[in-house]
Design a protein around this motif. Structure first.
Motif, PDB file in Angstrom:
ATOM      1  N   LEU A 200       0.835  -1.204   0.000  1.00 35.86           N
ATOM      2  CA  LEU A 200       0.000   0.000   0.000  1.00 35.86           C
ATOM      3  C   LEU A 200       0.863   1.246   0.000  1.00 35.86           C
ATOM      4  N   ASP A 201       1.938   1.240   0.789  1.00 31.74           N
ATOM      5  CA  ASP A 201       2.857   2.387   0.821  1.00 31.74           C
ATOM      6  C   ASP A 201       3.592   2.520  -0.514  1.00 31.74           C
ATOM      7  N   TYR A 202       4.017   1.377  -1.053  1.00 29.90           N
ATOM      8  CA  TYR A 202       4.751   1.379  -2.319  1.00 29.90           C
ATOM      9  C   TYR A 202       3.891   1.931  -3.460  1.00 29.90           C
ATOM     10  N   SER A 203       2.603   1.645  -3.431  1.00 31.55           N
ATOM     11  CA  SER A 203       1.714   2.072  -4.511  1.00 31.55           C
ATOM     12  C   SER A 203       1.593   3.590  -4.608  1.00 31.55           C
ATOM     13  N   LYS A 204       1.977   4.296  -3.554  1.00 32.07           N
ATOM     14  CA  LYS A 204       1.901   5.764  -3.565  1.00 32.07           C
ATOM     15  C   LYS A 204       3.105   6.397  -4.258  1.00 32.07           C
ATOM     16  N   PHE A 205       4.126   5.600  -4.569  1.00 31.01           N
ATOM     17  CA  PHE A 205       5.322   6.141  -5.207  1.00 31.01           C
ATOM     18  C   PHE A 205       5.114   6.297  -6.709  1.00 31.01           C
ATOM     19  N   ASP A 206       5.765   7.311  -7.281  1.00 25.03           N
ATOM     20  CA  ASP A 206       5.783   7.401  -8.734  1.00 25.03           C
ATOM     21  C   ASP A 206       6.892   6.490  -9.265  1.00 25.03           C
ATOM     22  N   LYS A 207       7.027   6.401 -10.575  1.00 20.46           N
ATOM     23  CA  LYS A 207       7.956   5.459 -11.189  1.00 20.46           C
ATOM     24  C   LYS A 207       9.400   5.724 -10.768  1.00 20.46           C
ATOM     25  N   GLU A 208       9.780   6.990 -10.711  1.00 23.85           N
ATOM     26  CA  GLU A 208      11.157   7.330 -10.366  1.00 23.85           C
ATOM     27  C   GLU A 208      11.464   6.986  -8.915  1.00 23.85           C
ATOM     28  N   THR A 209      10.527   7.278  -8.013  1.00 22.49           N
ATOM     29  CA  THR A 209      10.743   7.011  -6.592  1.00 22.49           C
ATOM     30  C   THR A 209      10.835   5.510  -6.322  1.00 22.49           C
ATOM     31  N   SER A 210       9.938   4.747  -6.941  1.00 22.74           N
ATOM     32  CA  SER A 210       9.957   3.301  -6.721  1.00 22.74           C
ATOM     33  C   SER A 210      11.231   2.685  -7.294  1.00 22.74           C
ATOM     34  N   ARG A 211      11.663   3.177  -8.427  1.00 26.82           N
ATOM     35  CA  ARG A 211      12.894   2.654  -9.030  1.00 26.82           C
ATOM     36  C   ARG A 211      14.105   2.965  -8.149  1.00 26.82           C
ATOM     37  N   ALA A 212      14.146   4.163  -7.579  1.00 26.95           N
ATOM     38  CA  ALA A 212      15.252   4.539  -6.687  1.00 26.95           C
ATOM     39  C   ALA A 212      15.266   3.678  -5.425  1.00 26.95           C
ATOM     40  N   LEU A 213      14.071   3.311  -4.953  1.00 27.79           N
ATOM     41  CA  LEU A 213      13.974   2.452  -3.765  1.00 27.79           C
ATOM     42  C   LEU A 213      14.566   1.074  -4.023  1.00 27.79           C
ATOM     43  N   LEU A 214      14.390   0.546  -5.234  1.00 25.48           N
ATOM     44  CA  LEU A 214      14.745  -0.835  -5.542  1.00 25.48           C
ATOM     45  C   LEU A 214      16.128  -0.995  -6.169  1.00 25.48           C
ATOM     46  N   LYS A 215      16.574  -0.013  -6.918  1.00 25.40           N
ATOM     47  CA  LYS A 215      17.802  -0.143  -7.718  1.00 25.40           C
ATOM     48  C   LYS A 215      19.026  -0.345  -6.825  1.00 25.40           C
ATOM     49  N   GLY A 216      19.758  -1.403  -7.104  1.00 28.61           N
ATOM     50  CA  GLY A 216      20.989  -1.684  -6.370  1.00 28.61           C
ATOM     51  C   GLY A 216      20.780  -2.164  -4.956  1.00 28.61           C
ATOM     52  N   LYS A 217      19.533  -2.486  -4.592  1.00 30.71           N
ATOM     53  CA  LYS A 217      19.213  -2.922  -3.232  1.00 30.71           C
ATOM     54  C   LYS A 217      18.919  -4.424  -3.197  1.00 30.71           C
ATOM     55  N   LYS A 218      19.218  -5.014  -2.044  1.00 31.17           N
ATOM     56  CA  LYS A 218      18.793  -6.385  -1.788  1.00 31.17           C
ATOM     57  C   LYS A 218      17.360  -6.330  -1.265  1.00 31.17           C
ATOM     58  N   VAL A 219      16.444  -6.842  -2.063  1.00 26.59           N
ATOM     59  CA  VAL A 219      15.018  -6.682  -1.761  1.00 26.59           C
ATOM     60  C   VAL A 219      14.378  -8.036  -1.482  1.00 26.59           C
ATOM     61  N   ALA A 220      13.616  -8.104  -0.403  1.00 23.34           N
ATOM     62  CA  ALA A 220      12.791  -9.279  -0.114  1.00 23.34           C
ATOM     63  C   ALA A 220      11.338  -8.887  -0.266  1.00 23.34           C
ATOM     64  N   ILE A 221      10.581  -9.722  -0.991  1.00 27.43           N
ATOM     65  CA  ILE A 221       9.152  -9.469  -1.213  1.00 27.43           C
ATOM     66  C   ILE A 221       8.376 -10.610  -0.580  1.00 27.43           C
ATOM     67  N   VAL A 222       7.539 -10.294   0.384  1.00 25.51           N
ATOM     68  CA  VAL A 222       6.785 -11.314   1.108  1.00 25.51           C
ATOM     69  C   VAL A 222       5.415 -11.476   0.459  1.00 25.51           C
ATOM     70  N   GLY A 223       5.160 -12.666  -0.094  1.00 23.43           N
ATOM     71  CA  GLY A 223       3.884 -12.944  -0.740  1.00 23.43           C
ATOM     72  C   GLY A 223       4.076 -13.594  -2.090  1.00 23.43           C
ATOM     73  N   TYR A 224       2.973 -14.173  -2.613  1.00 21.18           N
ATOM     74  CA  TYR A 224       3.053 -14.792  -3.944  1.00 21.18           C
ATOM     75  C   TYR A 224       1.711 -14.688  -4.667  1.00 21.18           C
ATOM     76  N   LYS A 225       1.030 -13.567  -4.442  1.00 23.22           N
ATOM     77  CA  LYS A 225      -0.178 -13.294  -5.209  1.00 23.22           C
ATOM     78  C   LYS A 225       0.139 -12.166  -6.189  1.00 23.22           C
ATOM     79  N   LYS A 226      -0.878 -11.610  -6.803  1.00 24.66           N
ATOM     80  CA  LYS A 226      -0.677 -10.690  -7.917  1.00 24.66           C
ATOM     81  C   LYS A 226       0.211  -9.515  -7.552  1.00 24.66           C
ATOM     82  N   SER A 227      -0.018  -8.868  -6.414  1.00 26.24           N
ATOM     83  CA  SER A 227       0.787  -7.708  -6.042  1.00 26.24           C
ATOM     84  C   SER A 227       2.248  -8.084  -5.863  1.00 26.24           C
ATOM     85  N   ALA A 228       2.496  -9.218  -5.205  1.00 23.85           N
ATOM     86  CA  ALA A 228       3.869  -9.661  -4.976  1.00 23.85           C
ATOM     87  C   ALA A 228       4.576  -9.952  -6.301  1.00 23.85           C
TER      88      ALA A 228
END
Length: 532
Positions: A200-228
């Motif tokens: 829900l928090d991530y969905s408020k980001f624009d494309k540039e902000t979300s990309r900056a959050l993820l780029k070059g980061k070790k990311v864990a995503i919890v879930g395996y439905k459509k949003s995940a």
């Protein structure tokens, strides 16, 4: 009940109030337009989850022709591509503008409290609830206010009370209140030194902000439905190149995913969306002979599920990545949990950009996530695609004793025709029952609701409605272990048949018996007979 100070300032703007302007809210406003309803939308735009809970990559999960209003087809309805959330918002705005629905909507108006004033005695309310199973539900419009609603203006922070004879709640099951995992003491997100965000928090980001959050980061995503799954693809796309990191999906429960709506070259609708295909499945109110005959059809039902599973295992590297579910495909379809995969999902997994970790329990440590097998996953960012608590959202605004009635012992919201709670007077809930096409499901129930308000037909007794709801719940429980989503996908046509019969419509909507048996049903089959 509103305080005595507020009562003198209560607005009697309309007989009908609608809370929420997502797909259900605008459908309800259009169908109930004869009453000039007042629609309260907490944000500055219509669209609901499509506006406020979507990512850059979010797309529709069904073809256009399966997600449209009966009287407002898509401009290119035969286009086989799945529209983006931006295209869907444009379509919804076009519908609202075409039918002049926007004039009913008060934007930036959040419902913060609802009070029952139909009978101001709490003892009387409790007495009615305890004895109501043998009584009639009554008319939706009583001739006097039944509900008072406190509306807070997001801009001025002022609160205004409104009174209505009939209230339609369309705030939906998704958005607003995230469902958060629970952890052992000292092992929650406070132990983690990185960043934790819900989808829900991530969905408020624009494309540039979300990309900056993820780029070059070790990311864990919890879930395996459509949003995940969408998050995993966005993470992989942000980490292209030699310096990019992989993201890891932390999966508790596996679900079947589908690459497209064709199985071994056959259109998917043949298996579950025709009258003949749904004949193989149990439904509420089936007669004695059908109940006896149904076990003879179960081998065919299992064979269809196996047929689809064989294609998915052949087409997708489910075994390679340990992603083949143990339960039959039909259980995911029957619980509306089937997800359409983005085209490049497994391509990114093959490049090592998406990895998978199955576990039933996990918790935080200062450097990431720890699992029950004592292994650890380092992470800079943890994204929780763990869903929403729609029932808590409803319970936050409803008064007692109605708040405690929202969920029954099965954990499901007991709604007759997916709309009316038999024990909550003069209130309807739209958008709380699921099918393959939630828009079509919502629209048909709003059509039914408008005719009920017009007294075209009467509801059965409260006792009969509760019996019907209980039978639906039992069918879902016997069909899938994931029954709590209140999904009617395996008997959706029968559900619509019963709604049509109550409205006085012909239940069989096709032009000939061949189409009736083997063609898929969609919203175009339910165009209002009185308008055409």
């Amino acid at each position: 009940m509103a305080s005595e100070q507020n009562q003198s300032h209560i607005h009697l703007a309309s007989k009908v109030g609608i809370i929420g302007a997502g797909i259900s809210g605008i459908a309800a406003a259009k169908q109930l337009s004869g009453y000039s309803p007042v629609v309260f939308e907490a944000t500055d735009s219509i669209g609901g989850v499509w506006k406020h809970c979507s990512f850059t990559s979010t797309k529709l999960q069904t073809p256009r022709c399966d997600y449209e209003f009966s009287d407002y087809p898509w401009p290119e309805r035969d286009n086989s591509t799945f529209p983006s959330h931006v295209e869907i918002l444009e379509y919804l705005h076009g519908y609202a503008t075409h039918f002049d629905v926007l004039k009913f909507i008060k934007f930036n108006s959040r419902a913060i409290e609802i009070q029952y004033v139909g009978d101001r005695s709490t003892d009387s309310i409790q007495h009615k609830l305890s004895s109501k199973t043998s009584t009639e539900y009554g008319n939706l419009l009583k001739g006097h206010p039944v509900w008072e609603v406190a509306i807070e203006n997001n801009q001025s922070q002022t609160v205004q009370w409104y009174a209505f004879e009939f209230l339609v709640v369309c705030i939906g099951k998704y958005g607003d209140i995230p469902k958060m995992p629970s952890f052992p003491p000292n092992k929650g997100q406070e132990a983690f030194q990185g960043k934790v965000l819900h989808s829900l928090d991530y969905s408020k980001f624009d494309k540039e902000t979300s990309r900056a959050l993820l780029k070059g980061k070790k990311v864990a995503i919890v879930g395996y439905k459509k949003s995940a799954i969408d998050l995993a693809v966005e993470c992989a796309e942000a980490n292209q190149g030699p310096d990019g990191q992989s993201c890891t999906m932390v999966i508790r429960t596996l679900h079947w995913t589908v690459p497209s709506y064709r199985i071994w070259g056959l259109p998917f609708f043949l298996f579950y969306s025709t009258r003949s295909s749904q004949f193989l499945h149990e439904r509420p109110n089936q007669n004695f002979f059908r109940t006896l005959f149904l076990p003879l059809l179960s081998p065919m039902q299992r064979a269809i599920s196996k047929f689809i599973e064989s294609y998915l295992v052949w087409k997708l590297p489910l075994v390679k990545y340990g992603l083949k579910p143990d339960h039959p495909f039909v259980e995911d379809y029957a619980s509306c949990q089937m997800a359409i995969l983005p085209e490049n999902f497994f391509a990114e997994a093959d490049k090592g950009k998406i990895e998978f970790k199955k576990t039933s329990k996990w918790w935080f440590w200062n450097g990431g996530i720890e699992f029950e097998d004592n292994t650890r996953l380092e992470a800079d960012v943890v994204l929780l695609a763990t869903g929403y608590d729609g029932k808590k959202k409803l319970q936050a605004v409803l008064p007692e004793p109605f708040r405690s009635l929202i969920v029954d012992d099965s954990g499901i919201m007991p709604l007759y025709r997916g709309t009316i709670h038999p024990l909550i007077p003069n209130m309807a809930f739209v958008g709380y029952i699921e099918s393959v096409s939630n828009l079509h499901t919502a629209e048909l129930r709003c059509t039914w609701l408008a005719r009920l308000a017009d007294n075209v037909f009467k509801l059965p007794s409260v006792e009969k409605m509760l019996t019907q709801v209980t039978e639906e719940m039992q069918v879902m429980m016997r069909t899938t272990r994931f029954y709590k989503r209140h999904c009617i996908s395996t008997f959706s046509i029968n559900h619509s048949d019963e709604i049509c019969e109550e409205m006085g419509w012909n239940a069989w909507r096709k032009k000939n018996w061949l189409s009736e048996a083997f063609s898929p049903y969609n919203s175009q089959d339910y165009i209002d007979e009185e308008e055409n």
